[in-house]
Design a protein around this motif. Structure first.
Motif, PDB file in Angstrom:
ATOM      1  N   ILE A 113      14.816   0.353 -38.821  1.00 36.60           N
ATOM      2  CA  ILE A 113      15.885   1.095 -38.153  1.00 36.60           C
ATOM      3  C   ILE A 113      16.181   2.383 -38.907  1.00 36.60           C
ATOM      4  CG2 ILE A 113      18.323   1.000 -37.467  1.00 36.60           C
ATOM      5  CD1 ILE A 113      18.017  -2.001 -37.150  1.00 36.60           C
ATOM      6  N   VAL A 114      15.963   2.373 -40.213  1.00 31.82           N
ATOM      7  CA  VAL A 114      16.194   3.567 -41.030  1.00 31.82           C
ATOM      8  C   VAL A 114      15.299   4.709 -40.551  1.00 31.82           C
ATOM      9  CG1 VAL A 114      16.034   4.573 -43.337  1.00 31.82           C
ATOM     10  CG2 VAL A 114      16.938   2.253 -43.036  1.00 31.82           C
ATOM     11  N   THR A 127      20.989  10.532 -34.152  1.00 31.07           N
ATOM     12  CA  THR A 127      20.755   9.470 -35.132  1.00 31.07           C
ATOM     13  C   THR A 127      20.931   8.096 -34.499  1.00 31.07           C
ATOM     14  OG1 THR A 127      21.531  10.892 -36.934  1.00 31.07           O
ATOM     15  CG2 THR A 127      21.502   8.527 -37.345  1.00 31.07           C
ATOM     16  N   SER A 128      21.985   7.933 -33.714  1.00 34.81           N
ATOM     17  CA  SER A 128      22.278   6.645 -33.084  1.00 34.81           C
ATOM     18  C   SER A 128      21.207   6.248 -32.086  1.00 34.81           C
ATOM     19  CB  SER A 128      23.645   6.706 -32.388  1.00 34.81           C
ATOM     20  OG  SER A 128      24.670   6.999 -33.312  1.00 34.81           O
ATOM     21  N   GLY A 131      14.156   5.041 -37.570  1.00 38.02           N
ATOM     22  CA  GLY A 131      14.688   5.460 -36.279  1.00 38.02           C
ATOM     23  C   GLY A 131      15.848   6.422 -36.431  1.00 38.02           C
ATOM     24  N   CYS A 132      16.749   6.113 -37.364  1.00 36.40           N
ATOM     25  CA  CYS A 132      17.916   6.973 -37.591  1.00 36.40           C
ATOM     26  C   CYS A 132      17.502   8.337 -38.140  1.00 36.40           C
ATOM     27  CB  CYS A 132      18.886   6.290 -38.552  1.00 36.40           C
ATOM     28  SG  CYS A 132      19.718   4.834 -37.878  1.00 36.40           S
ATOM     29  N   SER A 178      14.654   1.939 -32.393  1.00 37.96           N
ATOM     30  CA  SER A 178      13.973   1.107 -33.386  1.00 37.96           C
ATOM     31  C   SER A 178      14.504  -0.319 -33.361  1.00 37.96           C
ATOM     32  CB  SER A 178      14.155   1.697 -34.784  1.00 37.96           C
ATOM     33  OG  SER A 178      13.428   2.890 -34.944  1.00 37.96           O
ATOM     34  N   TYR A 179      15.821  -0.449 -33.313  1.00 42.69           N
ATOM     35  CA  TYR A 179      16.438  -1.782 -33.322  1.00 42.69           C
ATOM     36  C   TYR A 179      15.994  -2.615 -32.129  1.00 42.69           C
ATOM     37  CZ  TYR A 179      19.965  -5.347 -32.422  1.00 42.69           C
ATOM     38  OH  TYR A 179      20.595  -6.527 -32.124  1.00 42.69           O
ATOM     39  N   GLY A 197      18.108   5.201 -33.900  1.00 43.75           N
ATOM     40  CA  GLY A 197      18.311   3.893 -34.512  1.00 43.75           C
ATOM     41  C   GLY A 197      18.250   2.759 -33.505  1.00 43.75           C
ATOM     42  N   TYR A 198      18.839   2.980 -32.338  1.00 43.26           N
ATOM     43  CA  TYR A 198      18.816   1.940 -31.311  1.00 43.26           C
ATOM     44  C   TYR A 198      17.411   1.713 -30.766  1.00 43.26           C
ATOM     45  CZ  TYR A 198      23.724   0.716 -30.788  1.00 43.26           C
ATOM     46  OH  TYR A 198      24.979   0.215 -30.987  1.00 43.26           O
TER      47      TYR A 198
END
Length: 263
Positions: A69-70, A111-112, A72-73, A118-119, A115-116
Motif C-alpha cells: 500500500i505504501v 495519495t488516497s 500505492g500511496c 493497492s489495498y 493507496g486504495y
C-alpha cells in the motif's frame, strides 16, 4: 462475475477514482463556501480520476503497486502533482484563489486513490488464494462495497428533499460520502457490537448523528432552500444512513457466518 463485485477490477478502479476525486473536491468546495456549479466540479473530478487511474493501472506492476500500500500511496501522490500543475497552469478556474489549499487537496486525494488501488488488489488476491483453482471466488461482504454509497446518497435525498437540481447533486454526493464513512465503521467494528442492541444503538445514533451534523455544515449556504435547519437535516440523514448500512452489514455478517458453519 460482475466486475464491480471485485474491488481490484479495472472498472472498480475507475469507480474508486471517481468517488475519491469527485467526493473530496466537492466536500472541500463546500467547506470553503464556494458558490460554484456542481457540474464543473464533477467534470474536474471525473477527468482527473480517469487520467490518474488509467496511468496507475497501466503501470501497476511496473511501479510495484501490487506489493505494498505504501507504493500505492507514493505513486498516487507523484501522479497527482503533474495533474495539479497542468490544471492550474493552463485552465482558468474558480479555484485559483486557494492555490495552496487545492495543492494539499490534490495531493491527499491522489495519495488516497493510489493507496486504495493497492489495498483492494492485495486484499482481493488474498481472497483469491483462499479458494481452490476453478472454484467460484466468493468475496463475501467485500462484494457489496458499493452499496453504502447508494444507502447514503438516497438517505440524504429522502431527508433533505432538495428543491433544485444543484442542491440535489450536492446532497447526493455528500450522502454518498457519509455512506462510505458508515460502511467503514460498520466493516471495522466487531460483529458482536452489531449483534448487541445497546452498542448498535450507540453506533447508529451517536456516530451517525455526529457525522450528519458535520455534513450539515456543508449546506449552510443553502439554508434558505431547506425546509428545516441544515444541521437537523444532516443529523437525521446521517442516522438514517448509518441505520440502513449497519442493518445491511448485520445481515451480511450473519449470512457469512452461516456459510462458514456449513463448510
Amino acid at each position: 462475475m460482475n466486475p464491480l463485485n471485485q474491488r481490484s477490477s479495472f472498472l472498480s478502479s475507475i469507480v474508486t477514482g471517481l468517488v475519491g476525486w469527485n467526493g473530496l473536491i466537492i466536500v472541500v468546495a463546500l467547506i470553503l463556501g464556494y458558490s460554484i456549479s456542481p457540474w464543473f466540479l464533477l467534470l474536474l473530478g471525473s477527468s482527473l480520476a480517469i487520467i490518474q487511474v488509467i496511468i496507475l493501472r497501466v503501470l501497476f506492476f511496473i511501479l510495484h503497486l501490487h506489493k505494498s500500500i505504501v507504493y500505492g500511496c507514493i505513486w498516487g501522490l507523484i501522479s497527482s502533482l503533474p495533474l495539479f500543475w497542468v490544471y492550474f497552469s493552463y485552465f482558468d478556474t474558480s479555484l485559483q484563489n486557494d492555490f495552496w489549499v487545492w495543492l494539499v487537496v490534490f495531493s491527499f486525494i491522489g495519495t488516497s486513490v493510489g493507496g486504495y488501488l493497492s489495498y483492494f488488489y492485495i486484499d482481493d488476491q488474498e481472497i483469491n488464494t483462499s479458494f481452490i483453482e476453478n472454484d467460484d471466488v466468493d468475496y463475501g461482504r467485500d462484494a457489496h462495497w458499493l452499496e453504502p454509497f447508494a444507502f447514503g446518497a438516497f438517505s440524504y435525498l429522502l431527508v433533505f428533499f432538495p428543491g433544485s437540481i444543484t442542491l440535489g447533486v450536492y446532497v447526493f454526493i455528500i450522502g454518498a460520502i457519509v455512506g462510505v464513512v458508515s460502511a467503514a465503521l460498520s466493516h471495522f467494528s466487531p460483529d458482536k457490537w452489531k449483534n448487541n442492541f445497546f452498542s448498535l444503538f450507540f453506533l447508529i445514533a451517536f456516530l451517525g448523528g455526529a457525522s450528519g451534523i458535520v455534513s450539515g455544515f456543508l449546506f449552510r449556504m443553502y439554508s434558505g432552500e431547506l425546509y428545516l435547519n441544515h444541521y437537523f437535516l444532516g443529523a437525521a440523514s446521517g442516522i438514517l444512513t448509518f441505520l440502513v448500512t449497519f442493518i445491511r452489514g448485520r445481515v451480511l455478517a450473519k449470512k457469512e457466518q452461516a456459510l462458514q458453519l456449513t463448510k
